[in-house]
Write a protein that holds these residues in place. Sequence first.
Motif, short mmCIF file in Angstrom:
data_model
loop_
_atom_site.label_atom_id
_atom_site.label_comp_id
_atom_site.label_asym_id
_atom_site.label_seq_id
_atom_site.Cartn_x
_atom_site.Cartn_y
_atom_site.Cartn_z
N GLY A 100 50.23 19.07 58.09
CA GLY A 100 50.39 17.42 58.56
C GLY A 100 50.87 16.88 57.26
O GLY A 100 51.10 17.34 56.25
N GLU A 101 51.10 15.43 57.52
CA GLU A 101 51.61 14.76 56.51
C GLU A 101 50.55 13.88 55.89
O GLU A 101 50.70 12.97 54.92
N ARG A 102 49.40 14.14 56.51
CA ARG A 102 48.15 13.30 55.68
C ARG A 102 47.96 14.10 54.62
O ARG A 102 48.41 15.08 54.29
N ARG A 103 47.33 13.28 53.49
CA ARG A 103 47.12 13.83 52.23
C ARG A 103 45.87 14.09 51.89
O ARG A 103 44.89 13.34 52.46
N PHE A 104 45.40 15.05 51.33
CA PHE A 104 43.89 15.10 50.78
C PHE A 104 43.85 14.92 49.28
O PHE A 104 44.70 15.30 48.44
N ILE A 105 42.77 14.34 48.78
CA ILE A 105 42.68 13.99 47.53
C ILE A 105 41.57 15.05 46.89
O ILE A 105 40.55 15.26 47.46
N PHE A 106 41.74 15.35 45.57
CA PHE A 106 41.06 16.24 45.03
C PHE A 106 40.88 15.92 43.54
O PHE A 106 41.75 15.22 42.80
N GLU A 107 39.91 16.33 42.92
CA GLU A 107 39.55 16.27 41.42
C GLU A 107 39.43 17.67 41.00
O GLU A 107 38.21 18.28 41.69
N LYS A 108 39.64 18.04 39.85
CA LYS A 108 39.32 19.54 38.97
C LYS A 108 39.31 19.22 37.76
O LYS A 108 40.20 18.71 37.34
N THR A 109 38.41 20.19 37.00
CA THR A 109 38.65 20.47 35.60
C THR A 109 38.70 21.75 35.18
O THR A 109 38.10 22.49 35.79
N ALA A 110 39.18 21.86 33.92
CA ALA A 110 39.19 23.27 33.38
C ALA A 110 39.24 23.01 31.82
O ALA A 110 39.64 21.88 31.32
N ASP A 111 38.46 24.09 31.11
CA ASP A 111 38.52 23.93 29.70
C ASP A 111 38.99 25.28 29.05
O ASP A 111 39.23 26.26 29.34
N GLY A 112 39.44 25.11 27.68
CA GLY A 112 40.00 25.97 26.92
C GLY A 112 39.47 25.95 25.55
O GLY A 112 39.38 24.72 25.02
N MET A 113 39.05 26.85 24.67
CA MET A 113 38.79 26.79 23.33
C MET A 113 39.37 27.97 22.49
O MET A 113 39.47 29.13 23.20
N VAL A 114 39.56 27.49 21.29
CA VAL A 114 40.20 28.54 20.29
C VAL A 114 39.04 28.42 18.90
O VAL A 114 39.14 27.19 18.64
N HIS A 115 38.74 29.42 18.47
CA HIS A 115 38.05 29.44 17.06
C HIS A 115 39.20 29.64 15.89
O HIS A 115 39.96 30.17 15.84
N GLY A 116 38.41 28.81 14.82
CA GLY A 116 39.47 28.81 13.82
C GLY A 116 38.77 28.58 12.42
O GLY A 116 37.36 28.31 12.56
#
Length: 236
Positions: free
Chosen positions: A150-166
Amino acid sequence: MSKTGRDHITVILATGNRDKVKELRPLLEGISPLIRVSALHELGAEIEIEETEQTLEGNALLKARTIFDLFAERFTFMIALADDTGLEVDSLNGAPGLYSARFAPMPAGQSPSYKDNINHLLHCMSGKADRSARFRSVIAMKGALPSQGGERRFIFEKTADGMVHGTITFEPRGDGGFGYDPLFEVDSTGKTYSEMSIAEKNSISHRSLAVQKAVTTLREMFEIQNILQTTSNTPV
Ligand code: ITT
């Protein structure tokens, strides 16, 4: 299509940092030609969002939500994508962390430059035997996408993380990148981020790891919602 159609998705980068835009744009546009990336300054909205939360995730969500609210009427289907990043140094108990942008002490009303922060970090590290550190990024997305069929919209929220050692170097090395890049030697390569091209940094960085996870989430969502599955276009 247009801003209301189904043949592309506008991703708005919720950042005032143009160096991040340079890294995020190829990462996101590389996913699919159906993704159109816009930076805030390209949309005439150069706003500074105050980071008032106590975690990278909280601040990333705050930025994504603010920009989503700003553009939700203008773009029917879009994703506001924010990144919050911190450099965490073990011998400084995780500092500068959340305060990476505002690490060097400055006179009231002034913000430190990248160089100020680098010099302050080197000063704080003098005499420290343990120079181990990590970069952590959290990507937050708030989006409005077509709902199934349909043309109706759905709303979402998402998170994702990333890490690098140095490891924090004893002096700046390299000309590329931004922020603390000249001082951050990536353990797996022996090079600082500043000694890498954008493509090289993007192939291993904290930000790209977070973006990759975010993209996996998006793909799963797109499959569930059957978005962008047209005869002429491959799905994102
Ligand atoms: P926005 O909040 O508008 O996105 P910002 O510069 O405030 O921009 P962050 O709070 O995420 O972004 O990052 C804080 C600081 O950490 C940033 O100003 C840089 O000095 C540093 N930083 C972030 N990402 C980095 C990277 O990939 N390499 C080196 N330094 C980085």
